[in-house]
Design an enzyme around this catalytic site. Structure first.
Site, PDB file in Angstrom:
ATOM      1  N   GLN A  67     -26.286 -13.892  -0.572  1.00  0.00           N
ATOM      2  CA  GLN A  67     -26.873 -13.408  -1.743  1.00  0.00           C
ATOM      3  C   GLN A  67     -25.780 -13.212  -2.937  1.00  0.00           C
ATOM      4  OE1 GLN A  67     -29.994 -13.415  -2.238  1.00  0.00           O
ATOM      5  NE2 GLN A  67     -29.976 -12.799  -4.575  1.00  0.00           N
ATOM      6  N   SER A  82     -31.055  -7.235  -2.400  1.00  0.00           N
ATOM      7  CA  SER A  82     -32.060  -8.343  -2.240  1.00  0.00           C
ATOM      8  C   SER A  82     -33.062  -8.003  -1.110  1.00  0.00           C
ATOM      9  CB  SER A  82     -31.305  -9.703  -2.185  1.00  0.00           C
ATOM     10  OG  SER A  82     -32.420 -10.789  -1.907  1.00  0.00           O
ATOM     11  N   GLU A  99     -43.052 -13.885  -9.826  1.00  0.00           N
ATOM     12  CA  GLU A  99     -42.657 -14.861  -8.807  1.00  0.00           C
ATOM     13  C   GLU A  99     -43.897 -14.967  -7.938  1.00  0.00           C
ATOM     14  OE1 GLU A  99     -39.034 -13.713  -7.067  1.00  0.00           O
ATOM     15  OE2 GLU A  99     -37.629 -14.102  -8.622  1.00  0.00           O
TER      16      GLU A  99
END
Length: 281
Positions: free
Chosen positions: A166, A192, A250
């Site tokens: 990440q 994340s 998203e």
């Protein structure tokens, strides 16, 4: 004889007066004087009870307030934060863990039960992003099977990401698009959801290289929006909730939370932050 008779008569009269006087004295002695002490005691006892009740109404429950204050202090002091002020989540292995821009995973965290679900992947074999935690992996297989039964073709794009992975993704995004843009689409390392092993990006098999908001316009995207909760997933970053989640819409980002919770969140059309009341952290 007459004298004796008269004397007896006088004595009789005197005796009568004496008896009458005793009766009068007995009648003048009130029986309530013997009862009064017990009656006074009952009245006093009743007054004491009323006084106690009044005092209990007027005086606050100091002990209760003190205990509540101690509970609040315990909750506040139990929250651990990192050097940047982010909350370090105490239960990273919980299926309902909330990780966002204010809440991060502990340093070095890695899910204990990562497996590879039996679904179609865009990434090649052996790639860590093909993995999810066991419970989420089983649910993803169920979700893909449900979609296939309705003639839809899904493909898994990106699941688990380590802190180090990440970190690379975030920095590349910053270098390419700038920090402001990167913060809308990429999580800083440690914050994340992909590091939890509970999130998977998915796409239509015809658009595997494209993770864009336009995914919602595909049959697969719309189906996921309406049905992902049936397998225990939610659309983690929904449209119109950017100010709450901190990320742009998203439609491809699925987060496993379990069927019961997913159904509640879907019915209420809320985010994890709203559902768990984490808006002020």
């Amino acid at each position: 004889m007459s004298f004796i008779y008269k004397k007896c008569a006088v004595l009789s009269i005197l005796l009568v007066f004496m008896l009458v006087g005793c009766e009068l004295n007995i009648e003048n002695t009130s029986p309530s004087e013997e009862v009064k002490p017990s009656e006074n005691h009952e009245e006093q006892h009743s007054e004491d009870k009323e006084t106690e009740i009044d005092q209990s109404k007027q005086e606050p429950d100091v002990d209760k307030e003190t205990n509540q204050e101690k509970d609040r202090e315990a909750i506040e002091t139990s929250v651990q934060r990192d050097k940047d002020g982010l909350i370090i989540v105490p239960d990273p292995e919980s299926i309902t863990v909330v990780v966002n821009k204010q809440r991060r995973l502990p340093d070095g965290y890695e899910p204990p039960d990562l497996v590879e679900p039996n679904v179609d992947f865009y990434a090649g074999e052996g790639d860590p992003k093909r993995k999810l935690r066991k419970e989420a992996a089983d649910a993803l297989e169920e979700l893909f099977a449900m979609a296939e039964a309705e003639g839809l073709e899904l493909v898994a794009v990106s699941g688990y990401r380590s802190y180090e992975r990440q970190e690379i993704i975030y920095q590349n995004n910053v270098d390419t698009n700038g920090e402001e843009h990167a913060n809308q689409y990429s999580a800083k390392p440690g914050t994340s959801e992909h590091q939890t092993g509970l999130a998977m990006d998915v796409a239509s098999s015809q658009l595997v290289s494209v993770l864009e908001p336009s995914f919602i316009e595909t049959s697969e995207g719309q189906w996921l929006h309406d049905n992902a909760h049936r397998a225990g997933f939610i659309i983690r970053y929904p449209d119109g909730k950017e100010d709450i989640t901190g990320y742009s819409y998203e439609p491809w980002h699925l987060r496993y939370v379990g069927k019961e919770l997913a159904a509640e969140i879907y019915d209420q059309q809320v985010t994890l932050e709203e559902f768990f009341g984490l808006l002020t952290e």
